[in-house]
Design a protein around this motif. Sequence first.
Motif, PDB file in Angstrom:
ATOM      1  N   GLN A 139      17.042 -11.243 -29.911  1.00  0.00           N
ATOM      2  CA  GLN A 139      17.882 -10.228 -30.543  1.00  0.00           C
ATOM      3  C   GLN A 139      19.257 -10.273 -29.917  1.00  0.00           C
ATOM      4  O   GLN A 139      19.407 -10.337 -28.693  1.00  0.00           O
ATOM      5  CB  GLN A 139      17.283  -8.827 -30.369  1.00  0.00           C
ATOM      6  CG  GLN A 139      18.164  -7.734 -30.975  1.00  0.00           C
ATOM      7  CD  GLN A 139      17.418  -6.430 -31.177  1.00  0.00           C
ATOM      8  OE1 GLN A 139      16.213  -6.423 -31.355  1.00  0.00           O
ATOM      9  NE2 GLN A 139      18.146  -5.329 -31.160  1.00  0.00           N
ATOM     10  N   VAL A 140      20.289 -10.266 -30.789  1.00  0.00           N
ATOM     11  CA  VAL A 140      21.672 -10.274 -30.348  1.00  0.00           C
ATOM     12  C   VAL A 140      22.251  -8.897 -30.620  1.00  0.00           C
ATOM     13  O   VAL A 140      22.261  -8.425 -31.766  1.00  0.00           O
ATOM     14  CB  VAL A 140      22.489 -11.354 -31.085  1.00  0.00           C
ATOM     15  CG1 VAL A 140      23.943 -11.337 -30.613  1.00  0.00           C
ATOM     16  CG2 VAL A 140      21.876 -12.727 -30.850  1.00  0.00           C
ATOM     17  N   THR A 141      22.719  -8.240 -29.567  1.00  0.00           N
ATOM     18  CA  THR A 141      23.198  -6.863 -29.665  1.00  0.00           C
ATOM     19  C   THR A 141      24.628  -6.825 -30.177  1.00  0.00           C
ATOM     20  O   THR A 141      25.324  -7.853 -30.224  1.00  0.00           O
ATOM     21  CB  THR A 141      23.145  -6.203 -28.283  1.00  0.00           C
ATOM     22  OG1 THR A 141      24.053  -6.900 -27.417  1.00  0.00           O
ATOM     23  CG2 THR A 141      21.738  -6.286 -27.699  1.00  0.00           C
ATOM     24  N   GLY A 166      27.133  -8.582 -28.164  1.00  0.00           N
ATOM     25  CA  GLY A 166      27.073 -10.042 -28.067  1.00  0.00           C
ATOM     26  C   GLY A 166      26.035 -10.554 -27.100  1.00  0.00           C
ATOM     27  O   GLY A 166      25.861 -11.771 -26.981  1.00  0.00           O
ATOM     28  N   GLY A 167      25.326  -9.673 -26.393  1.00  0.00           N
ATOM     29  CA  GLY A 167      24.296 -10.131 -25.477  1.00  0.00           C
ATOM     30  C   GLY A 167      23.033 -10.526 -26.218  1.00  0.00           C
ATOM     31  O   GLY A 167      22.699  -9.969 -27.267  1.00  0.00           O
ATOM     32  N   ALA A 168      22.298 -11.500 -25.694  1.00  0.00           N
ATOM     33  CA  ALA A 168      21.075 -11.995 -26.321  1.00  0.00           C
ATOM     34  C   ALA A 168      19.896 -11.786 -25.387  1.00  0.00           C
ATOM     35  O   ALA A 168      19.958 -12.135 -24.197  1.00  0.00           O
ATOM     36  CB  ALA A 168      21.207 -13.472 -26.669  1.00  0.00           C
ATOM     37  N   THR A 169      18.827 -11.183 -25.905  1.00  0.00           N
ATOM     38  CA  THR A 169      17.603 -10.984 -25.137  1.00  0.00           C
ATOM     39  C   THR A 169      16.450 -11.678 -25.848  1.00  0.00           C
ATOM     40  O   THR A 169      16.336 -11.624 -27.074  1.00  0.00           O
ATOM     41  CB  THR A 169      17.285  -9.493 -24.979  1.00  0.00           C
ATOM     42  OG1 THR A 169      17.144  -8.903 -26.280  1.00  0.00           O
ATOM     43  CG2 THR A 169      18.402  -8.775 -24.233  1.00  0.00           C
ATOM     44  N   GLU A 170      15.578 -12.334 -25.075  1.00  0.00           N
ATOM     45  CA  GLU A 170      14.432 -13.031 -25.629  1.00  0.00           C
ATOM     46  C   GLU A 170      13.147 -12.259 -25.363  1.00  0.00           C
ATOM     47  O   GLU A 170      12.985 -11.639 -24.313  1.00  0.00           O
ATOM     48  CB  GLU A 170      14.297 -14.435 -25.029  1.00  0.00           C
ATOM     49  CG  GLU A 170      15.384 -15.400 -25.453  1.00  0.00           C
ATOM     50  CD  GLU A 170      15.071 -16.826 -25.018  1.00  0.00           C
ATOM     51  OE1 GLU A 170      13.868 -17.131 -24.795  1.00  0.00           O
ATOM     52  OE2 GLU A 170      16.012 -17.622 -24.898  1.00  0.00           O
ATOM     53  N   ILE A 195      15.499 -14.751 -35.106  1.00  0.00           N
ATOM     54  CA  ILE A 195      16.699 -14.355 -34.367  1.00  0.00           C
ATOM     55  C   ILE A 195      17.325 -13.208 -35.153  1.00  0.00           C
ATOM     56  O   ILE A 195      17.757 -13.398 -36.293  1.00  0.00           O
ATOM     57  CB  ILE A 195      17.700 -15.513 -34.217  1.00  0.00           C
ATOM     58  CG1 ILE A 195      17.076 -16.682 -33.450  1.00  0.00           C
ATOM     59  CG2 ILE A 195      18.973 -15.032 -33.525  1.00  0.00           C
ATOM     60  CD1 ILE A 195      17.993 -17.894 -33.335  1.00  0.00           C
ATOM     61  N   ARG A 196      17.362 -12.034 -34.549  1.00  0.00           N
ATOM     62  CA  ARG A 196      17.900 -10.841 -35.221  1.00  0.00           C
ATOM     63  C   ARG A 196      19.267 -10.537 -34.631  1.00  0.00           C
ATOM     64  O   ARG A 196      19.406 -10.311 -33.431  1.00  0.00           O
ATOM     65  CB  ARG A 196      16.942  -9.666 -35.021  1.00  0.00           C
ATOM     66  CG  ARG A 196      17.365  -8.381 -35.712  1.00  0.00           C
ATOM     67  CD  ARG A 196      16.205  -7.390 -35.735  1.00  0.00           C
ATOM     68  NE  ARG A 196      16.620  -6.075 -36.181  1.00  0.00           N
ATOM     69  CZ  ARG A 196      16.885  -5.053 -35.367  1.00  0.00           C
ATOM     70  NH1 ARG A 196      16.745  -5.203 -34.048  1.00  0.00           N
ATOM     71  NH2 ARG A 196      17.261  -3.890 -35.851  1.00  0.00           N
ATOM     72  N   ILE A 197      20.277 -10.580 -35.505  1.00  0.00           N
ATOM     73  CA  ILE A 197      21.657 -10.376 -35.063  1.00  0.00           C
ATOM     74  C   ILE A 197      22.147  -9.031 -35.578  1.00  0.00           C
ATOM     75  O   ILE A 197      22.110  -8.769 -36.774  1.00  0.00           O
ATOM     76  CB  ILE A 197      22.569 -11.515 -35.567  1.00  0.00           C
ATOM     77  CG1 ILE A 197      22.086 -12.869 -35.020  1.00  0.00           C
ATOM     78  CG2 ILE A 197      24.013 -11.272 -35.154  1.00  0.00           C
ATOM     79  CD1 ILE A 197      22.919 -14.046 -35.483  1.00  0.00           C
ATOM     80  N   THR A 198      22.596  -8.209 -34.657  1.00  0.00           N
ATOM     81  CA  THR A 198      23.136  -6.899 -35.044  1.00  0.00           C
ATOM     82  C   THR A 198      24.598  -6.756 -34.663  1.00  0.00           C
ATOM     83  O   THR A 198      25.192  -5.696 -34.864  1.00  0.00           O
ATOM     84  CB  THR A 198      22.326  -5.769 -34.362  1.00  0.00           C
ATOM     85  OG1 THR A 198      22.417  -5.916 -32.936  1.00  0.00           O
ATOM     86  CG2 THR A 198      20.873  -5.825 -34.793  1.00  0.00           C
TER      87      THR A 198
END
Length: 640
Positions: free
Chosen positions: A517-519, A522-526, A549-552
Amino acid sequence: MSANPTASPPRFFRRDVIAWAVLFLASLLAFGGVHLWLHQRVVPSSGPRAAGSSDPRLAVLAYGRVVAEPNGVHLDAARLRDQLDALQREGFTPVTLNEVSDFYYRGQPLPPRPLLLTFDRGYLETYEQADPILRSMRWRAVMFLITRDQQSRDTSRLYWDRLQRMVDSGVWEVGSNGHAGPLAALLSAEDEQPEVLLDHAPNVPDPEAHREEWFQRLLRDYRASQSLIEGHLGRRAMAFADPFRDPFWLRDQEAYRANGEALAASYPLAFVGDRFGVNDRRSDPHRLGRLRVDPLWSGSQLVSRLSAALASPPMAGEHHRERTQVWSTATTPDEAPRDGVVLEGTPGSDAWVAGSRWADDWSLEADIKTEGGQFWVVQDAASPGEELRWGGDERKLYVERRRWGGLPEVLAEFDADVAPNRWHHVKLIKRSRGMWIEWDGRPLADRPVDLRERSRGDVGWAAWRADGPARLWVARVRFERVPFLTRVVGGEPSADEVQSLVRSAPMLAAVSPTWMQVTPEGGATESPVDPMAFSILSRRYGWEVLPTIRITGNEGSLSVPQIVARVEQERWAGIHLDLRDLPAGGRDRYGLFVEALARGLEQKGYNLVLSAADDFVPSPLSKHAPIENLAPRYLQLSAR
């Protein structure tokens, strides 16, 4: 008495010199005029074209000999004119070999409804009948040559001086059918007339031990033809076309590989016989299909067949009146059902669904009746010479993978009541690498059959019988595309999630564990993904694994090469990209990222499934590549 001869008056040659000079100049002008007339350019060089598509479907037609009057064997000039007039009325646009090459190698678009016209073997009579028609229409075509005929001065073939004038006119391009031809190249040198052996196994070395020799023989033949064309006409030979549909010698895998390597080393383009003659951007430029035109087809019949072959099947659930078109290779008997075909032949016969090659995932329903022997539903596999098939006889039904010349690999087998001379209803749902099968309204198994790999190709029916004529009735055929359905689950799915997936098994194509997930910052957590659990589900139900991959927010922390490398490392089938939670003001900048990800996955043979809000499409993405052109295999647009 001697006589004195009268002296001749002096002679002046000025008038003679002037007369000869005038005659010489007149002859020179006449010769030059004739030369210019013979070499005049009838069709101008390609200029600006009407706006086309970056992902068109290209039709290629193959003509044999064209004669002046009907003879029941060859196409005559009047019927050729009827066919070309019908194609012109339907908006087909003739293209050149250079344009086709630019499309496949440089990504240049083709004009609307592109069509390549080809004529085989360089017959003089073909030129004499076709050239006036093409000139009057200002249409282009390709003449393929077996260059040995030109060198031997075969009087039924075109000579190099005429070929030069043809090329200069702009109407014609010249390609190669080979020098002696690929079959003759594979025969041993002592065979004097290789053409008479077409119905027999060629005298070739052991394929595994001598594949390099096969390659060298073919390469010499192709390059000899190429060199002659370029030496006499001063133009590069762009393409090769085998004048035979589906040559039997290519059914050997080693021969096929050797031929492919020789062609790739010689020509940018190569054409093979094909039951439909249509291609798209995913087609191999060294295996482009050509439809062999039947001399008895009218213009309307040809247009009908091409239009059906170029059109995508309807999507399941869409309202459509047109019935599925099934083309049989044999004459349909008078007693055939109005909405079906009867396949009969010794030892077999087949029929194919027009447009089925455009459906990656599909549903097929039909009523069938067999009068003995075997029946099969067949789909061409990804590799030439291989096929996926389902069917059998009254003893058992099978799902198999089969390669030319080899024993079939059984993927599944079933017991079913396959009573001959009785109508049965069959339903197949093929999605991704799984197939769900129903016989007379009942599933043959409690889960789909894992086909082990995706396949995309023509779908058809086949009847076969070893001990006599085969006969199969097929009626009320309905062929549709089905959506590529993806279900998102947790990376470590619970028992309830698994049971929910199983209940959707017949229509489900892929499972998508939550992975990244991309907050908005711009940070990405797996999140962890259980590899064992999804490997088991994939093999058991034929599902693909496409992590989400969920981009918000800002995608700046994502690297396309790193994503592709991770997919390769984990042996996933691709990626599910979820953009549905993007704020409305932040969607415009994502088009280029999606395009780059799609291209990166496509280069490695992986899939992209895209879930996006309805208003995502009008973005910079649409300025660079239409949304429907981005999917390596599948593309899903789903509104929330």
